[in-house]
Design a protein around this motif. Structure first.
Motif, PDB file in Angstrom:
ATOM      1  N   THR A 174      10.076   4.575   6.438  1.00 59.22           N
ATOM      2  CA  THR A 174      11.402   4.697   6.057  1.00 59.22           C
ATOM      3  C   THR A 174      11.639   6.362   5.411  1.00 59.22           C
ATOM      4  N   GLY A 175      10.176   6.857   5.013  1.00 56.36           N
ATOM      5  CA  GLY A 175      10.728   8.243   4.296  1.00 56.36           C
ATOM      6  C   GLY A 175      10.993   7.953   3.032  1.00 56.36           C
ATOM      7  N   GLN A 176      11.199   6.915   2.315  1.00 56.88           N
ATOM      8  CA  GLN A 176      11.605   6.580   0.931  1.00 56.88           C
ATOM      9  C   GLN A 176      10.201   6.168   0.142  1.00 56.88           C
ATOM     10  N   PRO A 177      10.349   6.431  -1.164  1.00 53.90           N
ATOM     11  CA  PRO A 177       9.445   6.108  -2.036  1.00 53.90           C
ATOM     12  C   PRO A 177       9.239   4.363  -2.140  1.00 53.90           C
ATOM     13  N   PRO A 178       8.161   4.151  -2.058  1.00 51.28           N
ATOM     14  CA  PRO A 178       7.687   2.618  -2.024  1.00 51.28           C
ATOM     15  C   PRO A 178       7.798   2.113  -3.576  1.00 51.28           C
ATOM     16  N   ARG A 179       9.108   2.049  -4.012  1.00 52.24           N
ATOM     17  CA  ARG A 179       9.206   1.571  -5.484  1.00 52.24           C
ATOM     18  C   ARG A 179       8.612   0.177  -5.891  1.00 52.24           C
ATOM     19  N   GLY A 180       7.805   0.495  -6.887  1.00 53.99           N
ATOM     20  CA  GLY A 180       6.996  -0.714  -7.351  1.00 53.99           C
ATOM     21  C   GLY A 180       5.675  -1.118  -6.839  1.00 53.99           C
ATOM     22  N   LEU A 181       5.367  -0.184  -5.696  1.00 56.77           N
ATOM     23  CA  LEU A 181       3.965  -0.264  -5.207  1.00 56.77           C
ATOM     24  C   LEU A 181       2.839  -0.119  -6.295  1.00 56.77           C
ATOM     25  N   GLN A 182       2.049  -1.015  -6.138  1.00 56.89           N
ATOM     26  CA  GLN A 182       1.193  -1.059  -7.072  1.00 56.89           C
ATOM     27  C   GLN A 182      -0.407  -0.594  -6.764  1.00 56.89           C
ATOM     28  N   PHE A 183      -1.013   0.144  -7.603  1.00 55.39           N
ATOM     29  CA  PHE A 183      -2.420   0.757  -7.033  1.00 55.39           C
ATOM     30  C   PHE A 183      -3.366   0.369  -8.334  1.00 55.39           C
ATOM     31  N   THR A 184      -4.662   0.034  -7.815  1.00 58.09           N
ATOM     32  CA  THR A 184      -5.867   0.342  -8.784  1.00 58.09           C
ATOM     33  C   THR A 184      -6.704   1.133  -8.420  1.00 58.09           C
ATOM     34  N   LEU A 185      -7.470   2.009  -9.659  1.00 50.71           N
ATOM     35  CA  LEU A 185      -8.281   2.790  -9.327  1.00 50.71           C
ATOM     36  C   LEU A 185      -9.665   2.385 -10.137  1.00 50.71           C
ATOM     37  N   GLY A 186     -10.570   2.787  -9.494  1.00 54.93           N
ATOM     38  CA  GLY A 186     -11.974   2.548 -10.282  1.00 54.93           C
ATOM     39  C   GLY A 186     -13.002   3.488  -9.770  1.00 54.93           C
ATOM     40  N   THR A 187     -14.331   3.167 -10.040  1.00 55.31           N
ATOM     41  CA  THR A 187     -15.694   3.559  -9.488  1.00 55.31           C
ATOM     42  C   THR A 187     -16.374   2.300  -8.885  1.00 55.31           C
ATOM     43  N   GLY A 188     -17.530   2.881  -8.368  1.00 55.75           N
ATOM     44  CA  GLY A 188     -18.495   1.920  -7.771  1.00 55.75           C
ATOM     45  C   GLY A 188     -18.943   0.998  -8.548  1.00 55.75           C
ATOM     46  N   GLN A 189     -19.261   1.189  -9.919  1.00 56.05           N
ATOM     47  CA  GLN A 189     -19.551   0.396 -10.988  1.00 56.05           C
ATOM     48  C   GLN A 189     -18.811  -0.277 -11.394  1.00 56.05           C
ATOM     49  N   LYS A 214      -7.464   1.598  -4.558  1.00 55.43           N
ATOM     50  CA  LYS A 214      -6.964   0.359  -3.688  1.00 55.43           C
ATOM     51  C   LYS A 214      -5.506  -0.120  -3.904  1.00 55.43           C
ATOM     52  N   LEU A 215      -4.946  -0.753  -2.889  1.00 59.61           N
ATOM     53  CA  LEU A 215      -3.579  -1.443  -3.474  1.00 59.61           C
ATOM     54  C   LEU A 215      -4.030  -2.803  -4.320  1.00 59.61           C
ATOM     55  N   ARG A 216      -3.303  -2.993  -5.113  1.00 62.25           N
ATOM     56  CA  ARG A 216      -3.468  -4.146  -6.001  1.00 62.25           C
ATOM     57  C   ARG A 216      -3.198  -5.393  -5.373  1.00 62.25           C
ATOM     58  N   LYS A 217      -4.136  -6.477  -5.518  1.00 53.61           N
ATOM     59  CA  LYS A 217      -3.854  -7.690  -4.827  1.00 53.61           C
ATOM     60  C   LYS A 217      -2.588  -8.442  -5.013  1.00 53.61           C
ATOM     61  N   GLY A 218      -1.983  -8.591  -3.931  1.00 51.67           N
ATOM     62  CA  GLY A 218      -0.661  -9.464  -4.090  1.00 51.67           C
ATOM     63  C   GLY A 218       0.290  -9.021  -3.005  1.00 51.67           C
ATOM     64  N   ARG A 219       1.398  -8.849  -3.107  1.00 52.62           N
ATOM     65  CA  ARG A 219       2.517  -8.162  -2.243  1.00 52.62           C
ATOM     66  C   ARG A 219       2.257  -6.568  -2.051  1.00 52.62           C
ATOM     67  N   ILE A 262      -3.488   1.686   2.965  1.00 51.30           N
ATOM     68  CA  ILE A 262      -3.727   2.924   2.767  1.00 51.30           C
ATOM     69  C   ILE A 262      -5.189   3.402   3.595  1.00 51.30           C
ATOM     70  N   LEU A 263      -5.147   4.680   4.068  1.00 47.97           N
ATOM     71  CA  LEU A 263      -6.220   4.910   5.098  1.00 47.97           C
ATOM     72  C   LEU A 263      -7.312   5.660   4.269  1.00 47.97           C
ATOM     73  N   THR A 264      -7.035   6.470   3.239  1.00 43.66           N
ATOM     74  CA  THR A 264      -8.216   7.238   2.589  1.00 43.66           C
ATOM     75  C   THR A 264      -8.281   6.570   1.199  1.00 43.66           C
ATOM     76  N   ARG A 265      -9.436   6.167   0.930  1.00 46.95           N
ATOM     77  CA  ARG A 265      -9.769   5.482  -0.027  1.00 46.95           C
ATOM     78  C   ARG A 265     -10.663   6.086  -1.034  1.00 46.95           C
ATOM     79  N   ARG A 266     -11.305   7.164  -0.856  1.00 44.81           N
ATOM     80  CA  ARG A 266     -11.980   8.053  -1.782  1.00 44.81           C
ATOM     81  C   ARG A 266     -11.889   9.149  -1.895  1.00 44.81           C
ATOM     82  N   SER A 267     -12.206   9.926  -3.090  1.00 47.09           N
ATOM     83  CA  SER A 267     -11.990  11.361  -3.062  1.00 47.09           C
ATOM     84  C   SER A 267     -12.730  11.942  -4.268  1.00 47.09           C
ATOM     85  N   CYS A 268     -12.655  13.201  -4.777  1.00 50.62           N
ATOM     86  CA  CYS A 268     -13.581  13.549  -5.919  1.00 50.62           C
ATOM     87  C   CYS A 268     -12.751  14.635  -6.590  1.00 50.62           C
ATOM     88  N   VAL A 269     -12.633  14.504  -7.928  1.00 52.43           N
ATOM     89  CA  VAL A 269     -12.134  15.656  -8.779  1.00 52.43           C
ATOM     90  C   VAL A 269     -13.209  16.409  -9.070  1.00 52.43           C
TER      91      VAL A 269
END
Length: 1396
Positions: free
Chosen positions: A1005-1020, A1048-1053, A1060-1067
């Motif tokens: 749609t080209g629009q922001p997916p309002r309410g889309l939920q993400f989680t962020l973490g490390t291997g541990q 990752k996308l948060r479990k649920g809807r 999402i295709l790219t799941r890892r990156s580095c700061v």
């Protein structure tokens, strides 16, 4: 004698008022969250930005450098590192390296490897180790065992910041990751073994830094402000503060005395000047200035700066601007009132006029004048990238011989952006258009106005506008099997009236005599031409499309199908006359195939959308429908941006085809977007290619420079092209057709060649170039390359027998017979390693651009330019600035430390006359690492304020880059209320997180997916944070630190609907994030989500309000049996409060969590701290808390709770996202202060009430569901541009939005405030708020004890607790300064939130 006495008297009079004051100051420092990283590793990262080859060459140079670390001083070892780096860097780059090491810019890149290593279960007491597909080893002896069976285990995840050894390009071999500190013997042993095996192609060698250190990194690249706070409500204890500044009358008397002395005693001019200088530099007077006194202050400051030597001008501007509050008064007293504005400007140097063009040409060899403009949002750490990029350009131009005036012209050339995709011009008569959106009757009911593009629609809806905005051209072979499905797809678009103009090019046999009864393509075309001529083209295309619809999937068109269709649809037609050899409908059969051949397009079928070819992989008919719809949506956005450039009379097709990326022919060789250029700017120490071994040690840039210098060229008529240097190198393909081009040839033999005899053709060519005149050498080369000559050589002919008449045979034979093959081997290395060519592969290098050609006879044409000797390149910064502006505060310090950047100052066309707020300022920035007298490293950069006035109340504010989230971790003082009469303040801050932020959009749609939920973490810890995507620009932010992270996308809807295709990156950089997403707070456990918890949110800043906050917490706990969890905004809490909160939680049995959020850079910034706090209370409620929190109650810090807040939490909100208590109206004597009863608020609210923000409950699920946060932020962004709007931000915004975001009015007893509520209603109060009283201005400490009897009990209870145990000392420090605490509840002066 009288002269000296008079000067002494003046000095004594003007300095007595501050001579007795003790010098007190403020200091602040900032540490990173991660540990110290060695300078050698950071230097390697700096070198790596110039290329992977150079990184590994540097590593080979310093692989055992740390052996010198113990025998040398820290300073000597640091200089040794710079010396080693200098072998690979220019003089200017070494200065930039010093700057980068001072900023610790590359420290996160090193620390990232440390974090990744922590996921590897690092072996104990192992300074270096290897990881081979998940198995670890600490010794080189372990490698053989680890490699056995490695390919049966999963390969490790590699990152783009990893350093991969440039061995053979192999894939099906084990990946070995080495974790080690460069320069150690352990590293050297591993490196030697792994590099040898990588070169042999038996493994892939990846290096990651590993060096655990106990100490943390002290950072620079930020600023610190001390702002003077206004004290609208003065506390009783504030009278104890002695006023030390002179009164206005006294100061003006001194000024009126000094100026006549200067006139009556001109012989004292020099002494008075010294006295003025001393007073300006040493005074800390803070007498207020009147508006009329500020009128010309900037002009006088400019005159003062003008009067000192240029070397001191920046220092003086820095001192005046950064200490403006204490310098302003004496600057006014001692200014030369005889100078007018025009005289100040006239006295400014003429070589730096105020309106100098930004495109001023550089002057002098090796010197570039770079115009630096000040952007308020400029990030300090991005300046290094800017300078480094400019250095590459300037040094490159200088090394190419482009200097002085020519360099300026080059810098002003427009740099074209390489298009991602080129388009073919579709205005060609060979295209058969099936429909025309603008003229066909079926689209007549559609609107034709261009402005319809801007009409709002639901997401994903395609606008039906009667314009040819979207065009699809299909190049088809009628007999191709895939053509059937593509034609059916075209019919689908046509029947469903998709606003897509569809055209066809049918590529068929072009021979003259062809029988349509034997060639299906010719038969198809003749049938199409017959229908078009007898009826019209549109009907013809519609008819043949319907013919294709009868063909089953998997089948192709046949002659029988065509003849049957012709007989069925046109029974009276003569099939032989239409399809046979003598067909009358064959006139333009060659037009389509000819256009296809001229276009340069690839294999059929081919589709063009608005002229842009689709990739072959996109031509799958099952995917093409979705792809074309997405292209239409994307193109709609482009046309929307161009809507105001198009008129109703504009031809949309012409507009499309006149864009710069539209061409007449698609030539992949020329138009490839993957462009690669050679770098000719190096100046290698050794430039000989005869020694191929030495040549192999050079990097790509040095090899290119050697080849360019040694190359010989064929030119037209033996003369160099116009403007070329004899040592230069051009490029091209044919010197006979292009007289301005030089042509050189490099031999790239196939793999079968062996021995010197096999190189005789190229040696003969090279010998002719070196010994013969150009014309003769060109003729000989052309003869040599003919096939007949090659046959003679293969038959045993001698080279001397092939010489032409007019050649110098003796010189040729001598050179030919003595020529060795070393340089030929060097050229082969150049082709393999620099041009990236396979053996025998051809390429063209034209003006440095490498264009690969098909495999052929192994010859390559090279072009380039000449190089000069190395020379130093520096920048010159011309700064146009008001010397008393905020920009002057920033730029003065920046320019004093910028490497290689001499600066000249220039006044702006007009002055702002005055620094907008009373702020002391320090920029923590150093040009190089500092060392102490004993050659040890200094503790680190620190912001220090000295000679500060003691009378005003100050508040400290850290100004950091946008990507930093910092917090105060150590300070016993109230940093929000610093009174130097009482304390000398010091603070330590920590960079808690690096911010990852970005914008997310739905591809469909080209629009922001309002309410889309993400989680962020490390291997541990895979689940450390979660957040949602805002509808505002699709923005979201996450907090991280250097290392690898899992998104990752948060479990649920969210997980069910999106992927999402790219799941890892580095700061890896302090100022840069490498993936575009952002976050929120930590996620509660599953057990907590099931528990009935009362969530209370509050904010506080300063020790007094933190004292109130503790009392509020205790009052909540005393009136509920429900478990309570407090949520505190971490941004403004003091170290002492964060130290005390665990003790309180343990004693009183509550949970707590500190939430932290960074104000988005795109959202209008607040500069006053109190308004910033107000913004955090209301603008980020949807993203501050974990997504599992359903409801939260905000309670002001200065509030006392007398009821169970569980009752408020469970109160129905009747569909509203939040509930507020209305302002009381029962205390009649305050009617004159009720601003909401008249004017704007009365008309806006109507019958609704104005609500107070001291207490409110939020249904976070409802709040997020209706996007209330996005609506509030959108309204805030619109209103906050006006500084007079949203006076009480946290209250005005929700009340202003009451019609869009409903407010549930809570019962009045939920908030009682003495200022607005009468005494009779106090008995029913469930909470009591200590509102400020604008009529009495009673201090809150006094009001609290008087209004709320239990407040003193709560206060004493908490004091007794905090005085016990380890916390006793810090709390006593806090409570021993009543005058500081008593004035910290007041509105602040203007405080900028962001410097860069």
């Amino acid at each position: 004698m009288m002269r000296n006495a008079l000067l002494f008297t003046l000095w004594l009079m003007l300095t007595t008022h501050h001579a007795s004051a003790a010098s007190k100051g403020v200091s602040a420092s900032l540490k990173a969250k991660w540990t110290m990283t060695p300078f050698l590793l950071e230097t390697s990262e700096f070198v790596a930005e110039d290329g992977n080859e150079k990184f590994w060459q540097f590593v080979d140079t310093v692989k055992e450098l740390t052996v010198y670390k113990n025998g040398e001083s820290v300073r000597s070892y640091y200089n040794l590192i710079l010396k080693k780096a200098g072998q690979f860097l220019t003089h200017l780059q070494v200065n930039l390296l010093r700057f980068a090491l001072s900023l610790r810019t590359y420290s996160p890149a090193v620390a990232a490897s440390q974090q990744i290593a922590s996921d590897e279960d690092t072996p104990a007491s192992c300074p270096a180790f290897v990881s081979v597909h998940g198995q670890l080893g600490c010794s080189t002896k372990d490698l053989k065992k680890l490699l056995k069976g490695a390919l049966d285990r999963p390969k490790p995840c590699l990152y783009k910041t990893d350093h991969r050894y440039p061995g053979r390009n192999v894939s099906d071999v084990p990946v070995v990751v080495l974790y080690a500190e460069i320069g150690t013997r352990k590293f050297s042993a591993f490196h030697t073994l792994l590099s040898e095996r990588a070169e042999a192609g038996s493994l892939i060698y990846v290096l990651r830094h590993f060096d655990p250190q106990p100490h943390k990194v002290l950072l620079s690249g930020y600023a610190v402000e001390l702002a003077i706070k206004s004290t609208e409500y003065r506390a009783v204890d504030d009278t104890q503060v002695k006023e030390t500044s002179c009164g206005l009358d006294e100061m003006m008397m001194l000024r009126s005395f000094l100026l006549p002395v200067r006139k009556s005693h001109p012989e004292l001019q020099g002494g008075l000047g010294e006295l003025r200088k001393h007073l300006v530099e040493s005074s800390d007077d803070m007498a207020p200035l009147k508006v009329w006194e500020l009128q010309d202050l900037s002009f006088q400051a400019a005159a003062k700066i003008l009067s000192v030597p240029k070397f001191d001008a920046l220092k003086l501007m820095r001192d005046l601007s950064q200490d403006f509050p204490s310098k302003a008064r004496l600057t006014l007293i001692l200014m030369d009132t005889s100078l007018t504005k025009d005289q100040v400007l006239d006295r400014w140097p003429r070589d730096s006029p105020p309106n100098e063009s930004k495109s001023a040409a550089p002057h002098g060899p090796g010197l570039s004048r770079y115009i630096l403009t000040c952007d308020v949002c400029l990030a300090l750490l991005s300046i290094l990238d800017m300078l480094r990029g400019e250095a590459r350009v300037l040094e490159g131009l200088h090394n190419l011989g482009v200097t002085g005036e020519h360099q300026g012209k080059m810098l002003r050339l427009p740099v074209g952006v390489v298009e991602d995709s080129y388009a073919l011009d579709i205005r060609h008569p060979a295209i058969m258009w099936m429909n025309d959106i603008e003229s066909d009757p079926m689209y007549r009911g559609w609107p034709s106005g261009v402005q319809e593009l801007l009409r709002s629609t639901f997401p994903g809806v395609i606008r039906q506008i009667r314009r040819n905005f979207f065009n699809l051209v299909l190049f088809l072979d009628p007999a191709h099997q895939q053509t059937v499905e593509l034609v059916k797809l075209s019919e689908l678009f046509y029947k469903h009236m998709i606003p897509l103009r569809i055209g066809f090019i049918f590529v068929v046999n072009t021979e003259e005599e062809v029988d349509g009864f034997t060639d299906v393509g010719v038969a198809f075309y003749r049938l199409l031409s017959y229908i078009a001529e007898e009826y019209d083209l549109s009907q013809a295309l519609t008819s043949v499309v319907s013919m294709y619809s009868k063909i089953r999937v998997g089948e192709s068109l046949s002659v029988d199908t065509i003849t049957a269709f012709l007989k069925r649809k046109f029974p009276k037609a003569n099939a032989g006359r239409i399809l046979g050899l003598d067909s009358e409908y064959d006139e333009r059969r060659q037009a389509g195939p000819r256009f296809y051949q001229e276009s340069g397009l690839g294999a059929l079928p081919v589709a063009l959308f608005n002229g842009v070819p689709l990739d072959p992989g996109e031509m799958d008919p099952e995917e093409l429908e979705t792809l074309l719809l997405q292209r239409i949506m994307d193109a709609t956005n482009v046309f929307q941006r161009a809507a105001f450039m198009l008129t109703e009379a504009s031809d949309v097709e012409d507009y499309l085809m006149e864009q710069p990326h539209v061409v007449l022919r698609i030539n992949p060789l020329v138009l490839s977007t993957e462009r690669r250029y050679l770098d000719f700017t190096a100046s290698p120490v050794a430039d000989d290619w005869e020694d191929s071994t030495m040549f192999s040690y050079l990097d790509s840039r040095d090899r290119t420079a050697v080849v360019a210098k040694r190359m010989k060229y064929f030119t037209k008529n033996g003369e160099p092209p116009p403007g070329a240097s004899p040592e230069g190198a051009g490029g091209g393909t044919s010197s006979r057709k292009s007289p301005g081009v030089r042509v050189g040839v490099i031999d790239n033999p196939g793999s079968s060649r062996s021995g010197l005899e096999d190189t005789r053709v190229y040696r003969a060519l090279w010998s002719a170039l070196l010994t013969q005149k150009n014309k003769v050498a060109l003729e000989f080369t052309q003869t040599l390359l003919k096939g007949a000559t090659q046959d003679l050589l293969k038959g045993g002919a001698k080279m001397k027998d092939l010489l032409l008449q007019g050649m110098d045979a003796d010189a040729f034979e001598k050179r030919f017979n003595t020529m060795e093959g070393g340089f030929l081997r060097s050229l082969q290395l150049f082709c393999r390693d620099v041009l990236k060519l396979g053996a025998g592969q051809r390429a063209v290098v034209a003006n440095g651009r490498v264009s690969s050609r098909p495999e052929g006879d192994g010859r390559s044409v090279v072009g380039g330019t000449h190089t000069l000797g190395r020379a130093q390149v520096v920048f010159e910064a011309v700064v146009v600035v008001d010397p008393l502006s905020r920009e002057a505060q920033k730029l003065s310090s920046l320019l004093m430390v910028s490497p290689g950047a001499p600066a000249s100052l220039s006044p702006p066309p007009s002055f702002t006359s005055y620094l907008g707020s009373l702020i002391f300022y320090r920029l923590v920035l150093e040009a190089d690492v500092n060392f102490l007298a004993n050659d040890t490293m200094s503790p680190g950069p620190t912001a220090r304020f000295s000679q500060l006035p003691e009378s005003p109340l100050l508040t400290l504010n850290m100004i950091t880059p946008d990507g930093w989230m910092v917090e105060a971790v150590s300070s016993p003082h109230d940093l929000d209320n610093i009174h130097l009469q009482e304390v000398r303040a010091a603070a330590e801050y920590e960079l808690e997180h690096l911010l990852l932020e970005g914008h997310c959009f739905d591809l469909t749609t080209g629009q922001p997916p309002r309410g889309l939920q993400f989680t962020l973490g490390t291997g541990q810890r895979p689940l450390r944070q979660d957040t949602i995507v805002m509808a505002n620009l699709g923005y979201f932010q996450l907090k991280a630190n250097p290392g690898a992270w899992i998104l990752k996308l948060r479990k649920g809807r969210s997980e069910d609907i999106y992927q999402i295709l790219t799941r890892r990156s580095c700061v890896t950089r302090l100022h840069r994030v490498l993936f575009s997403i952002t976050g929120g707070s930590s996620r509660p456990s599953d057990a907590e989500k099931k528990e009935d918890v009362l969530n209370i949110f509050s904010v506080a800043s300063g020790h007094l309000y933190e004292r109130f906050l503790r009392i509020m917490m205790l009052s909540v706990l005393r009136h509920t049996k429900t478990p309570v969890k407090f949520w505190f905004l971490k941004n403004f809490l003091s170290p002492s409060f964060k130290e005390s909160i665990p003790h309180l939680a343990e004693e009183y049995g509550f949970q707590y969590e500190l939430v932290h959020y960074k104000w988005p850079r795109w959202l209008h910034q607040q500069t006053e701290k109190q308004r910033l706090i107000w913004g955090y209370k209301i603008l980020f409620l949807d993203v501050l808390f974990p997504l599992a929190v359903d409801k939260i109650i905000f309670v002001d810090a200065d509030q006392i709770v007398r009821a169970d807040l569980k009752e408020l939490r469970d109160l129905p909100l009747d569909g509203a996202p939040y509930g507020y208590t209305p302002f009381c109206e029962s205390r009649r004597e305050m009617d004159g202060y009720r601003f909401w009863k008249s004017g704007y608020w009365a008309s806006h609210l109507g019958h609704r009430k104005y609500h107070i923000s001291a207490l409110y409950v939020v249904d976070l699920k409802k709040f997020r569901k209706i996007a209330a946060g996005d609506r509030l932020r959108g309204q805030y962004q619109a209103l906050s541009q006006d500084p007079n709007s949203l006076s009480n931000l946290d209250q005005d915004l929700p009340n202003n939005m009451i019609h869009q975001v409903a407010i549930k009015s809570l019962p009045q007893e939920w908030l009682w405030c003495e200022t607005w509520c009468d005494d009779a209603s106090k008995g029913n109060a469930k909470t009591i708020d200590l509102c400020n009283n604008p009529r009495t201005k009673e201090p809150k400490l006094t009001a609290a004890a008087r209004i709320v009897p239990e407040w003193v009990e709560y206060d004493n209870d908490i004091k007794r607790l905090l005085r016990r145990g380890t916390y006793r000392q810090s709390i006593q420090t806090e409570l021993s300064v009543p005058s500081v605490c008593s004035v910290c509840m007041f509105r602040l002066s203007v405080l900028p939130v962001s410097l860069f």
